[in-house]
Design a protein around this motif. Sequence first.
Motif, PDB file in Angstrom:
ATOM      1  N   SER B 233       0.904  -1.177  -0.110  1.00 52.16           N
ATOM      2  CA  SER B 233      -0.047  -0.044   0.096  1.00 52.16           C
ATOM      3  C   SER B 233       0.983   1.125   0.093  1.00 52.16           C
ATOM      4  N   LEU B 234       2.002   1.263   0.816  1.00 51.23           N
ATOM      5  CA  LEU B 234       2.788   2.357   1.145  1.00 51.23           C
ATOM      6  C   LEU B 234       3.598   2.789  -0.313  1.00 51.23           C
ATOM      7  N   LEU B 243      -7.589   6.407  -8.634  1.00 52.62           N
ATOM      8  CA  LEU B 243      -8.871   6.566  -7.648  1.00 52.62           C
ATOM      9  C   LEU B 243      -8.652   7.890  -7.007  1.00 52.62           C
ATOM     10  N   GLY B 244      -7.454   8.562  -6.857  1.00 49.99           N
ATOM     11  CA  GLY B 244      -7.379   9.950  -6.227  1.00 49.99           C
ATOM     12  C   GLY B 244      -7.511  11.041  -7.302  1.00 49.99           C
ATOM     13  N   GLY B 245      -7.467  10.556  -8.480  1.00 46.80           N
ATOM     14  CA  GLY B 245      -7.494  11.641  -9.460  1.00 46.80           C
ATOM     15  C   GLY B 245      -6.296  12.403  -9.442  1.00 46.80           C
ATOM     16  N   GLY B 246      -5.072  11.834  -8.844  1.00 39.72           N
ATOM     17  CA  GLY B 246      -3.931  12.601  -9.011  1.00 39.72           C
ATOM     18  C   GLY B 246      -3.486  13.581  -8.280  1.00 39.72           C
ATOM     19  N   LYS B 247      -4.842  13.664  -7.050  1.00 38.48           N
ATOM     20  CA  LYS B 247      -4.676  14.865  -6.100  1.00 38.48           C
ATOM     21  C   LYS B 247      -4.233  14.397  -4.939  1.00 38.48           C
ATOM     22  N   PHE B 248      -3.901  12.950  -4.702  1.00 37.41           N
ATOM     23  CA  PHE B 248      -3.189  12.688  -3.433  1.00 37.41           C
ATOM     24  C   PHE B 248      -1.954  11.902  -3.789  1.00 37.41           C
ATOM     25  N   VAL B 249      -0.918  12.231  -3.160  1.00 35.88           N
ATOM     26  CA  VAL B 249       0.343  11.925  -3.659  1.00 35.88           C
ATOM     27  C   VAL B 249       0.979  11.109  -2.629  1.00 35.88           C
ATOM     28  N   MET B 250       1.218   9.794  -2.971  1.00 32.43           N
ATOM     29  CA  MET B 250       2.020   8.866  -2.187  1.00 32.43           C
ATOM     30  C   MET B 250       3.487   8.853  -2.414  1.00 32.43           C
ATOM     31  N   VAL B 251       4.142   8.295  -1.397  1.00 35.85           N
ATOM     32  CA  VAL B 251       5.729   7.986  -1.669  1.00 35.85           C
ATOM     33  C   VAL B 251       5.939   7.192  -2.999  1.00 35.85           C
TER      34      VAL B 251
END
Lengths: 369, 299
Positions: B233-234, B243-251
């Motif tokens: 997940s990380l 699913l975040g539409g590019g609006k959430f950024v993860m590592v």
Amino acid sequence: MKALAFHGRRPLVAAASLVLAAALAACGGSDGDDAAADLDPDADLSKQSIVVSNWADYMPEDIAEKFKEATGASMEVTNHATNEEIMAKLTAGSDSGIDVAFVSGQFAQALAEQGLAEPIDADLIPNLKNLAEPATQLSYDEGNKNSVPYTWGTTGICYRSDLVDAPTSWNDILEPADENKGKVTMMATDRWLMLPAQKALGFSANTTDEDEMAQVKDKLVAAKKTLLAYDDTTFYERLISGEAVMTEAWDGWCNYGTAENKDIKFVVPEEGSDLWVDTMVVLKTSKNKEAAHAFINYLLEPENGAWAAENILYNVPNQAAMDMLPAELKEQYPPLQVTADELLEGESLTDLGEAATMYTQLVTEITSS
Amino acid sequence: MTDLISSTPTGRGATERSSRRERVALLVPGLGYVTAFMAVPVLLVLSYVFFQRGRFGGVVYEFTWDNFSRAFTPTYRAVLVDSLVIAGAATLLALLIGYPVAYAIAMLPDRLRNIALVLVVIPFWTNFLVRTYAWIVLLSNEGVVNRSLERFGVIEDPITLLYTRGAVIVGLVYAYLPLMILPLYASISRLDPELREAATNLGASRFTVFRTITWKLSLPGVLTGCIFVFVPSLGNFIIPELLGGGKFVMVGNVVRDQFLKARDWPFGATLALVLIVVLAVLFFVQSRVSRRLSTGGPS
């Protein structure tokens, strides 16, 4: 631009191959000198074979057979998903085995500056005469010294003319009217994510000025709140479903929406936009440069340029091809009516060099804000 | 290790030595594999962290510490913290859903149990992207969920489901749920039913039986499942994007962007190293806790 299509798990594969490439780079090759090799215009092409790396579905499927029929040379096609992916292959240091690569203009410039591109021998490409005059004056490579353009276009706003008034300004997306909030999208890739704010603020699309980029960032952070998504692959589907009413879009991709709903229209905002070009570059490491040139010459045949326009729905800088297009097609897809001179009003994207790092960091700051 | 090396002055020394040699020889293919395909590539990538970005994507071999100071600027720190929160929430949710499912499967008769296990695994055979896109179809404003709610009169206007933090978490839970269920199932099905019977006979309520026996003895499985869900997940970057539409950024997104967009391999490698260190700490904690659980016994 085709260049940015998000193809499945390729990024993962690409990342893995980068690691390998990096390992190989340590064993490094040396740069060749810049002098053009002496190419033999009478070379026996049937003894030559080339490898061409292109975006998937970006040329006719039977291109290899037809090319062999026309010239005798054999060719093999390999695909890359993004400019960055092919650049990683080409700049890794060793011979990539690729003879002709399709890359966007600013990347062709980078390849030339690094001495990885073979200077174009115009004598071997008589079909250069098919290019519209403005296509020989592109700022990243004036006079087509190192690259030959294949397709080109601009970025604007794709919108549902039955649901909203025609947008005129980039601010229609950046600061949408209340009823359009949450119904607009912008592109996800660095240069195009920045473009609307850069243009709305009156800056260059190639600016590397930190103060200007700080203003761009502030504007985009504010714009994020009214955005449905960052999307450069499926925005036209959102327009078709009505989930979005206005999206930042490449002209050619907006056509994909228009194909399904004629109320979907394209406009270039009054503040101006960019000009992107997908080009063909012969690599210095190519061992069959005559065949590589013959291939570029072959793709400049009017019917091959027309294939691209009819199937990918992009404008092509091949004037002879544009002249061949059926009138109905241009009527159905108004972006195809944009002339070469009008396209040239857009600002060519150039390589950002060191500033690419700043752009990526700003994009992270904006999208994670 | 020392008693393996020291020779014994007995008559059996020679044969023991040769069997030792055999044992060492048997290790060579495995060790060679691990070294060539895991240790060397990882070390190569990690060696980049001390170098600089080449202008066109290569690496300039000039020593620098800059990558580390950049990795801990507020921007990237915030992304890391956010990723930990999202991955943590997904893990917790997967546990809440996965535990009852694993428990139920473990209680099934043998024949049904195998069918159930296959059903858990089948989605895993489907292409990851297809499964993720399916969630877009479900969650979008014009999607199945909103349409159904509207039809039944629960809502009038579509509610925003897609391109939210919740959508990212749901996507991650769905993607990695089998990785939670399988280790849980393995550890629950190994429990000795007599322990539960004994507890019941001694007057424990069903809840007490669950709390003191089932849950406690399945904790190693719980920890394994949590790690199995948390780690991918990380590092995931496709779900936050789709699913975040590019609006959430993860590592994972940031690392990917360094390699494929910024052409900044050294910084990408540095962020990957930070991630590896975080995960190594987690594994260490997990193994310590597991050991205490298995040696401590039920209290």
